[in-house]
Design an enzyme around this catalytic site. Structure first.
Site, short mmCIF file in Angstrom:
data_model
loop_
_atom_site.label_atom_id
_atom_site.label_comp_id
_atom_site.label_asym_id
_atom_site.label_seq_id
_atom_site.Cartn_x
_atom_site.Cartn_y
_atom_site.Cartn_z
N GLY B 14 0.83 -1.20 0.00
CA GLY B 14 0.00 0.00 0.00
C GLY B 14 0.86 1.24 0.00
O GLY B 14 1.83 1.33 0.75
N THR B 143 5.31 2.28 5.83
CA THR B 143 3.98 1.72 6.05
C THR B 143 3.17 2.62 6.95
O THR B 143 3.65 3.05 8.00
CB THR B 143 4.00 0.30 6.64
N ASP B 145 0.87 1.67 8.65
CA ASP B 145 0.47 0.88 9.82
C ASP B 145 1.42 1.04 11.00
O ASP B 145 1.10 0.68 12.12
CB ASP B 145 0.36 -0.60 9.45
N MET B 191 -7.73 3.27 9.26
CA MET B 191 -7.00 2.07 8.86
C MET B 191 -6.25 1.44 10.03
O MET B 191 -6.07 2.07 11.08
CB MET B 191 -6.04 2.41 7.73
N GLY B 192 -5.76 0.24 9.82
CA GLY B 192 -5.00 -0.48 10.84
C GLY B 192 -5.65 -1.83 11.07
O GLY B 192 -6.42 -2.00 11.99
N LEU B 299 -8.31 8.18 1.54
CA LEU B 299 -8.09 9.61 1.74
C LEU B 299 -7.00 9.84 2.77
O LEU B 299 -6.18 10.74 2.64
CB LEU B 299 -9.38 10.32 2.19
N GLN B 300 -6.98 9.01 3.82
CA GLN B 300 -6.03 9.23 4.91
C GLN B 300 -4.59 8.96 4.49
O GLN B 300 -3.68 9.64 4.95
CB GLN B 300 -6.40 8.38 6.13
#
Lengths: 422, 422
Positions: B14, B143, B145, B191-192, B299-300
């Protein structure tokens, strides 16, 4: 007629990232005319503050705090969704307003809102004639929906348009990177229950220098599933990816919102505000493309961090002009933005009779939408582009926008009576 | 050992709003050492570009274009989700890579990605020993994350954290304005999938100067519905409103994602990525509060317009350091960020053996989450806050970020053979 009197100001309906800039323009300008204006009292939570005699004394806020409203999103005094009934249906409500206005020596009524608020403002303006209470009522336009008539645009819209255009461009870059082995279709849902202005702004993400395939679903265009699916397929075959901008107001041929036709939760309740997942699933079922979807919701209308400078300037200007028109004796008007030229954009403030504004909605003209119904035309771009020009960054502290929070001290009540909302 | 050889660079997994800043640091620095480095060839769509001999000649891009990568989100050369199998399972894949690397005189392998990519990079580094092909393999962390071990943070994360913190503050201001008569609870999904770092960033929206009630649902904390609903009620009773930040990875006690327990489309398909509507409906059913919800999704991670300056600087630095470590003869390492002090934040680049990085995930430590499981602690804030400090605005044209698009010209193929991906 309100000479020396106090002013009532209230924020109404869904808030925006620049409605406080209008408050800033209004209060700052009123402070420059102490001979003509007394204090500006803000309604706590809009007109409800007037009905319940819950007024905020803005004179207790420092000049610096009022200046901070220019870069602070949302409604600093609280807003509400509350529409006054007609004078004939609820005379008591108007009598109560007059009672409160009299008790606090209020001669100016400034109402900052959208279509419903224009209607409320219009009703207040009739108090002078119909109930013999002298007041000047001036409407200050505000709505992200951009659906008020006469004015070139509505403060609040330009910043949402900028947010959606920027986000659509950024997410499209992302999807393009991933399309080879992963996501091919990205769906972003935007506000606009009736009018497609915000959805149209997504179209600005693509331009001569940024060749991005964007398919827009407008509320004004009946959703044609087969041609939509064919269009997405075409775009993916040509570009490897595609971005879909869907308005929350998009409807199927039966007149039902796409969001409603679709998802239900575990308990079988219809899920509202979910046009994006519905559309994404249609694409997946038809073509098998991997998708992602986003619902911007409140993020789009509160995103002061990426506000349009043009929009902020206009929001401030309509607040300032409201006071100036009041000083000039105007009543029963809405302040407007008048476009003098497209490129470079030249505008000035103007005014329109509230009687011509109330209960009129402005939709996207058909000539702003391409023949196939999925894009924006050059004429639309000529209209929209100037509204998102310029950045107006707030100050930051600790990595975050340092938005102002007012003290919002209450004006002492003068009436012995409470009021129960209808 | 790669002296004078060409370099292979690829983006993997990503993408983020700053992965191109790493590419910028790497290519700019390599250009400063023409005696040691030949050309930098980028894989079109990550490692797939190497396997299919689809290489991009970055030497065809101007210095200005490469400089523009610093402020352009997404993966400029395309990314992919493709994990190499072990050497024993798919020896042919490695033989193909060696064939391509040999044909293009490649002696350096730079891989810009997350955990899976660190694993791929580690496998490539073993080609020297196991297949007698000399190559230096260096991993550049990326990342959103934030789940790579050893490094203080992962480039990409700081900007998502800033976006979520800013958006949560802005939307909270909005809901607070509306709470009297309308929306009382706002839910934002972030996310996450496994780690709650991004969700934790939502907690930064509140601070000593901004008293905002925020309830966070972390993947690390099993979802306890009754205590969550009680917490939301408490907050709404105290503040009139409440903001919920829900990680897409939040799970119920049966270990199922909240997003899955919930919504189904008209055809009965489970809707993924919809934890927010599920949570919003739970609140509505229990307390009757009016809600709004947003799903930020791509978007984030593409929001370069509100990137963290710290994050951009770090992303650039790890790209630059990758070249410098290669020049110093390093192999089989990941570049890291080393924290020297919290406040003010002091950091430098470092390195870690890939053997210690591959397949290790870093979760939120329990002491970063409040006892009740719904908030962040002071220790977490001390860790997070520095990562979102500073703004780094891209240039604008026509109201939109003027992101760079490279020419991405292909290197002429030298092998007569194609390659079919496994």
């Amino acid at each position: 007629m309100g000479q020396g009197k106090n002013a009532f100001y209230a924020q109404s309906g869904g808030v925006t990232s620049v409605i406080n800039a209008s408050a800033c323009g209004l209060i700052t300008t009123a402070r420059q005319h102490p001979d003509r204006f007394g204090k500006v009292f803000a309604g706590r939570n809009g007109i409800i503050g007037a009905l319940t005699e819950d007024l905020i004394d803005t004179s207790r806020e420092s000049d610096a705090a009022i200046a901070g409203l220019r870069y602070t999103p949302s409604g600093a005094f609280g807003s509400c969704r509350y529409k006054l009934k007609g004078l004939e249906q609820n005379r008591a409500e108007y009598q109560r307003l007059i009672e409160v206005f009299k008790a606090h020596d209020i001669g100016y009524f400034f109402y900052n809102g959208g279509g419903d608020s224009a209607d409320t403002c219009h009703k207040i303006s009739q108090l002078s004639a119909k109930m013999n209470f002298p007041i000047q009522a001036i409407h200050i336009p505000k709505t992200v929906d951009n659906d008020l008539p006469i004015t070139d645009t509505c403060p609040g819209f330009g910043s949402v348009a900028k947010y959606i255009a920027v986000s659509t461009r950024e997410a499209s870059f992302d999807v393009r990177s991933m399309a080879r082995t992963s996501t091919k279709v990205f769906v972003i849902e935007v506000m606009g229950r009736h009018a497609g202005w915000i959805a149209a702004a997504g179209g600005l993400a693509a331009d001569a220098d940024h060749d991005i395939p964007i398919v827009i679903l407008f509320p004004e265009i009946e959703f044609d599933q087969p041609s939509f699916l064919a269009r997405v397929k075409e775009q993916v075959e040509q570009y490897e990816f595609c971005t879909v901008v869907v308005s929350e107001g998009a409807k199927n041929p039966a007149g039902k919102f796409l969001a409603e036709q679709g998802t239900r939760d575990a308990f079988g309740h219809a899920q509202l505000g979910g046009a994006a997942p519905v559309v994404a699933n249609l694409v997946k079922d038809a073509h098998g493309y991997k998708y992602h979807w986003a619902v911007a919701d409140y993020l789009q209308r509160s995103a002061r961090h990426i506000a349009s400078r043009t929009d902020v300037d206009q929001a401030y200007a309509v607040g300032k002009a409201a006071v100036e028109y009041a000083l000039a004796g105007d009543d029963a008007i809405m302040v407007t933005i008048v476009r003098k030229a497209d490129d470079p954009y030249v505008w000035e403030v103007g005014k329109a009779p509230l009687a011509e504004v109330a209960n009129v909605e402005k939709f996207m003209p058909r000539e702003f939408i391409t023949g196939d119904g999925f894009g924006i035309t050059a004429a639309c771009r000529r209209y929209l582009q100037p509204l998102i020009i310029g950045e107006d960054y707030p100050p930051y502290a600790g990595g975050l926008p340092d938005y102002i929070q007012l003290k919002n001290q209450a004006v002492e009540k003068r009436l012995g009576t409470g009021y129960t909302l209808a």
